[in-house]
Design an enzyme around this catalytic site. Structure first.
Site, PDB file in Angstrom:
ATOM      1  N   ASP A 125       0.824  -1.240  -0.138  1.00 59.24           N
ATOM      2  CA  ASP A 125       0.087  -0.081   0.041  1.00 59.24           C
ATOM      3  C   ASP A 125       0.659   1.189   0.019  1.00 59.24           C
ATOM      4  O   ASP A 125       2.163   1.194   0.203  1.00 59.24           O
ATOM      5  CB  ASP A 125      -0.727   0.076   1.195  1.00 59.24           C
ATOM      6  CG  ASP A 125      -2.038   0.854   1.383  1.00 59.24           C
ATOM      7  OD1 ASP A 125      -2.234   1.684   0.107  1.00 59.24           O
ATOM      8  OD2 ASP A 125      -2.472   1.246   2.290  1.00 59.24           O
TER       9      ASP A 125
ATOM     10  N   GLU B 165       2.707   5.219  -4.128  1.00 56.92           N
ATOM     11  CA  GLU B 165       2.735   6.144  -5.074  1.00 56.92           C
ATOM     12  C   GLU B 165       3.942   7.009  -5.207  1.00 56.92           C
ATOM     13  O   GLU B 165       4.202   7.386  -6.352  1.00 56.92           O
ATOM     14  CB  GLU B 165       1.453   7.170  -4.980  1.00 56.92           C
ATOM     15  CG  GLU B 165       0.205   6.261  -5.129  1.00 56.92           C
ATOM     16  CD  GLU B 165      -0.185   5.572  -3.803  1.00 56.92           C
ATOM     17  OE1 GLU B 165       0.243   5.774  -2.529  1.00 56.92           O
ATOM     18  OE2 GLU B 165      -0.923   4.460  -4.084  1.00 56.92           O
TER      19      GLU B 165
ATOM     20  N   ASP C  69      -8.939   4.055  -1.784  1.00 58.40           N
ATOM     21  CA  ASP C  69     -10.044   4.632  -0.967  1.00 58.40           C
ATOM     22  C   ASP C  69     -11.343   5.143  -1.475  1.00 58.40           C
ATOM     23  O   ASP C  69     -11.192   6.415  -2.076  1.00 58.40           O
ATOM     24  CB  ASP C  69      -9.289   5.709   0.164  1.00 58.40           C
ATOM     25  CG  ASP C  69      -8.004   5.199   0.795  1.00 58.40           C
ATOM     26  OD1 ASP C  69      -7.946   3.720   0.767  1.00 58.40           O
ATOM     27  OD2 ASP C  69      -7.273   5.896   1.346  1.00 58.40           O
TER      28      ASP C  69
END
Ligand SMILES: *[C@@H]1O[C@H](CO)[C@@H](O)[C@H](O)[C@H]1NC(C)=O
Ligand SMILES: *[C@@H]1O[C@H](CO)[C@@H](O)[C@H](O)[C@H]1NC(C)=O
Ligand SMILES: *[C@@H]1O[C@H](CO)[C@@H](O)[C@H](O)[C@H]1NC(C)=O
Ligand SMILES: *[C@@H]1O[C@H](CO)[C@@H](O)[C@H](O)[C@H]1NC(C)=O
Ligand SMILES: *[C@@H]1O[C@H](CO)[C@@H](O)[C@H](O)[C@H]1NC(C)=O
Ligand SMILES: *[C@@H]1O[C@H](CO)[C@@H](O)[C@H](O)[C@H]1NC(C)=O
Length: 922
Positions: A448, A451, A571
């Site tokens: 997770d 980015e 999300d």
């Protein structure tokens, strides 16, 4: 290089004029190039030399000399590559994304002086599917489809066009194509698209990996996929092609309906054109270049439950027990970071997740066949007593800024980011994964925040005399001492992409773009590859560990990620709009070559209503990757929390678990051909224009259609049925048939979801169960569908079975079986047979076909059953099918029969054949 001050002052008014319209992509930036020489390479490519026509002053100086390399790389793939003729430029590293390197280009001086014949004004270079056509002054190119002369890409810019000809500067590349207004485009992500799956003219498409939640519309989200599919209907016949701009730098793409402009802040122009002509062929050709989707283990197609905020192991145990009690299938239980010690990767909270208790729990669930996955973030906590960090520091694995590891803040507080472009980092990461697996035998990893996400921006230091974070207040407020970096052209490039949908600096809440990777690579260039490089390193680590097929879920993805990871849409919000958006994003990822995808079922936050959660599991049960996940601050939303949701879940997931052999076969097809698991309807009905924009229904494989309720308070769905016959999978006596396709309103009470199977298909199903391991052992049934009322018809289906622990998913080696099923209807006789390849594996597992259901048959009854294969107590039954009527276009099938043959014991691993006769109408 900045222009001298007086010039700048003079330019200012002009700049202001230009910059404002530049946002909508309407200003002319450059003056183009001319082709001064062109020659053929020994391997059949074209090598050209371009010279700048005239300097322009916005966004830095133009690069004076460019190389052009064009090659028909395969029958259906054309590459057009343009770069600086004098200096090497950044490209997506060839070891991360293996592909043919362009030929070593001659120096600009050599190329200009070379006495090749001067290029003719217009010329063509033809391959088997494409024609590359170019003009010399200004240099422009077009790509045409050879079969019908259609222009697919055309870079010319006329005076009235709102964009420039080719612009090539160090930090600004621009190129455009004209498009027919009726072309339907798909792709360019990751992006939540409020207008559905079709690209929508004048919506912004910015590509740059960013941790802004998926509730932000038309924004550069977690992944970067600079590829689109273009579907055109020419005289009732569909043609699709694909266009990839392989470039990892940030970019804005302006799609205006009749043109598309790329504005890219670095790298090279490396275009790949994929000839199609079907949507499936485009994805096949695309994944042939970028890598085929990863094989997934069987259990990955089971249902997954996750939540951030499972404070301790007892809560997790209770979740598993509650699923069992509610009789809702569950294969995988997940931990977000609650199991960690101080949010640090590869650690366990010694109190709430004590290792002995966790091991005992895992032994218990592993014995049942359940799996366990935990989260890992890339940021490694800076902590003198933390071994992972210490070893990383000793091996010098982190991204640097000013010669020191770059400091950011994520959940553990201050962190350093591993540089996965560094081979030493990949080795260290593998070792940490191995150590962790010895601590906790997890079955997969969830990567997770890659980015990469940073709660701070710029150049930060760890505060002295102050604890950061201090444990009060949310952990995502930056508490480091930070300064924005504005004095480098990497942190403050001349052209600003619409970063985070807010035009913030590109280093905002991520790694500073002047930070440096292995070999001097700038974060500026490699930014969007971070999650991809971590995916590759994690895949290598897991596969090396036990030699088992890895399961990895990654938030950030790039071109080629599907070869290593599954993806969820990030999300999202627990509301009806987000339920709808999830379908478009899922379908896009199928096109991106990442077919194992799903959204957080019931929404990540803040709190779904009971009705929404009912409807969401009815959609989510048919996501390729099906997981309920919620935020720390949300109320609990496991499917058993509401009796009504539990009932919908048993119904929808019950169907999913019966379809597991089909889903797993789709995974095999994805792995071998790139075919998405979940597909837009136009993949199967490309000629049917009505399906081009459809974003509220989807297909699993070629012919299982899901038509869910997506609106509050609705108990009916107006669903599109493309031409032909469709049968309800929940009630096979219900059918619908039309010649031209039509919308039909389907009654859909709260616990129902519409799942229909199309004609001419043989669908392998099993009996389902509470866990995929058990469901997988049950007998098979085959659902065979014929077009209602047909005199002559054929149906086909496939089944792939293997040992899903093996890293490879393939035939050969005795650990897999492949079966083709065929059925024909001719002169009232029905024939059904199988052709088995490598049946040994299926025979060893004792799989049998117990039941066959044949739908859409004409006649009055069935007789003369003959079976070549084992059979006892065979029962044959015939029931009439109901057609939802009246059909607007007077579909011709007014009656048909469902013939069911039960009590079979046909070993799947052996060829079988059966036939019977349908009685004539009296
Ligand atoms: C440990 O669990 C308790 C409840 O048993 C909870 O209050 C606490 O916040 C948990 N600790 C962490 C670090 O999650
Ligand atoms: C685990 O956490 C739950 C909920 O936070 C709490 O009610 C329970 O007492 C905790 N159990 C243990 C053993 O700490
Ligand atoms: C380092 O980790 C230890 C063990 O989890 C923890 O107690 C300590 O607070 C951490 N130190 C910092 C500076 O985060
Ligand atoms: C803890 O940190 C937060 C956020 O950085 C800050 O607002 C708060 O004042 C701090 N509290 C203490 C007691 O230092
Ligand atoms: C740094 O830049 C961000 C984004 O532009 C801005 O919101 C923030 O206020 C800046 N911080 C400082 C200290 O200037
Ligand atoms: C940037 O993106 C946001 C989100 O889509 C959009 O609202 C905004 O208009 C865009 N800004 C510009 C200047 O293009």
């Amino acid at each position: 290089m900045s222009p001298p001050l007086p010039n700048l002052l003079l330019l200012l008014p002009l700049l202001l004029l230009c910059i404002a319209p530049a946002r909508s992509g309407t200003a002319k930036i450059g003056n183009g190039y001319r082709l001064v020489s062109i020659e053929e390479t020994p391997d059949g490519g074209l090598l050209g030399h371009l010279q700048l026509n005239k300097e322009s002053s916005i966004y830095g100086p133009d690069i004076p000399h460019l190389h052009l390399f064009v090659k028909h790389e395969t029958q259906d793939r054309l590459r057009v590559y343009i770069t600086d003729a004098e200096k090497l430029r950044w490209e997506v590293p060839y070891d991360l994304l293996p592909r043919d390197p362009p030929p070593r280009l001659p120096s600009a001086a050599v190329a200009t002086s070379r006495k090749t014949s001067p290029p003719v004004a217009v010329s063509e270079y033809s391959g088997s599917q494409f024609i590359f056509r170019y003009t010399t002054d200004p240099f422009t190119f077009a790509v045409k489809r050879k079969s019908d002369g259609q222009t697919l890409f055309d870079s010319t810019s006329g005076d009235s066009d709102p964009y420039s000809a080719l612009v090539f500067k160090d930090q600004y590349l621009e190129i455009s194509t004209k498009l027919p207004a009726d072309a339907s485009l798909y792709g360019l992500g990751e992006n939540t698209q409020p207008h559905g799956i079709k690209l929508y003219p004048n919506d912004p498409y910015t590509l740059y990996t960013t941790d802004v939640s998926a509730i932000n519309l038309n924004t550069d989200l977690y992944g970067d996929h600079p590829v689109y599919m273009d579907l055109r209907n020419v005289g009732g016949k569909a043609y699709a092609h694909g266009v990839l701009l392989l470039n990892s730098n940030g970019m804005d793409v302006f799609y205006r309906g009749t043109s598309l402009t790329y504005k890219v802040i670095g790298g090279v122009l490396d275009f790949y054109f994929f000839a199609g002509p079907t949507p499936l062929a485009v994805v096949d050709q695309y994944t042939q270049l970028i890598g085929r989707p990863a094989p997934m283990p069987y259990w990955a197609f089971g249902f997954h439950q996750c939540r951030w905020g499972y404070h301790n192991l007892s809560v997790v145990e209770d979740v598993v027990a509650s699923y069992q009690k509610a009789k809702i299938p569950l294969d995988v239980i997940w931990n977000d970071d609650d199991h960690m010690d101080g949010h640090k990767d590869f650690t366990l909270n010694p109190v709430n997740y004590s290792r002995p208790k966790l091991l005992a729990f895992l032994e218990k669930i592993h014995n049942m066949g359940m799996k366990y996955i935990v989260i890992i973030d890339p940021g490694i906590g800076i902590n003198a007593t933390y071994g992972v960090y210490q070893r990383g520091l000793a091996k010098d694995v982190f991204i640097k800024h000013g010669g020191e590891p770059y400091i950011a803040q994520v959940w553990p507080g201050a962190v350093n980011f591993p540089d996965f472009l560094n081979p030493k980092t990949v080795e260290w990461w593998g070792d940490e994964v191995r150590r962790f697996h010895e601590l906790v035998p997890v079955d997969g990893l969830w990567i997770d925040m890659n980015e990469a996400s940073n709660f701070c921006s710029g150049k930060c230091t760890i505060p002295e005399g102050r604890i950061c974070p201090n444990g009060t207040g949310p952990g995502w407020i930056c508490c480091l001492d930070c300064k924005n970096i504005t004095n480098t052209r990497w942190d403050d490039p001349p052209y600003k992409i619409n970063a985070s949908g807010l035009q913030v600096p590109i280093g905002y809440k991520t790694i500073a773009t002047s930070a440096v990777h292995y070999n001097g690579v700038l974060e500026y260039d490699a930014h969007s590859l971070y999650g991809f490089s971590q995916s590759i390193a994690t895949h290598k680590a897991l596969q090396g560990l036990q030699g088992k097929r890895p399961f990895i879920l990654s938030r950030s993805t790039y071109v080629g990620s599907g070869k290593y990871v599954a993806h969820w849409t990030g999300d999202n919000q627990g509301n009806w709009e987000n339920l709808k958006y999830s379908i478009s994003t899922m379908l896009n990822f199928g096109i991106f070559g990442v077919p194992m995808v799903g959204a957080d079922i019931c929404g990540f936050y803040p709190a779904p209503t009971e009705e929404l959660c009912n409807r969401w599991i009815e959609v989510g049960a048919f996501y390729p990757f099906s997981r309920d996940h919620a935020n720390y601050y949300s109320p609990r939303q496991e499917l058993y929390q509401w009796d009504s949701v539990a009932e919908s879940a048993r119904n929808a997931l019950g169907m999913r678990y019966r379809l597991l052999p089909y889903l797993y076969t789709l995974n095999y097809q994805a792995h071998t051909t790139g075919a998405p698991i979940a597909r837009p309807l136009f993949f199967s009905f490309p000629d049917y224009v009505e399906s081009y924009g459809l974003s509220t229904q989807f297909l699993l494989g070629s012919g299982v259609m899901v038509s869910p309720v997506l609106e509050q308070g609705k108990t009916a769905v107006k669903a599109l049925f493309p031409p032909g016959t469709w049968f309800s999978l929940f009630d096979m006596t219900q059918a619908m048939s039309s010649k031209g396709g039509q919308y039909v309103t389907l009654d859909t009470p709260l616990h129902a979801v519409n799942v229909h199977v199309y004609q001419n298909i043989i669908l392998p199903m099993q009996q389902g169960g509470m866990i995929s391991k058990e469901a997988r052992k049950t007998p098979f049934s085959l659902v065979v569908t014929f077009p209602a009322g047909a005199q002559e018809a054929e149906a086909k289906g496939q089944l792939f079975l293997d040992n899903d622990e093996l890293p490879e998913m393939k035939l050969g080696g005795g650990s897999s079986t492949y079966v083709d099923f065929y059925a024909t209807l001719s002169k009232g006789q029905v024939k059904l047979w199988s052709e088995v390849q490598e049946g040994q594996f299926a025979l060893q597992n004792g799989w049998i076909v117990q039941k066959v259901s044949v739908l859409g048959l004409g006649g009055t009854g069935a007789s003369d059953l003959e079976i070549d294969g084992a059979a006892e107590n065979v029962e044959m039954s015939v029931s009439p099918q109901n057609f939802l009527a009246p059909l607007s276009d007077g579909g011709d099938a007014k009656s048909s029969l469902l013939v069911e043959i039960g009590g079979l014991k046909l070993p799947l691993g052996k060829n079988f054949a059966m036939s019977w006769k349908m009685g004539k109408k009296g």
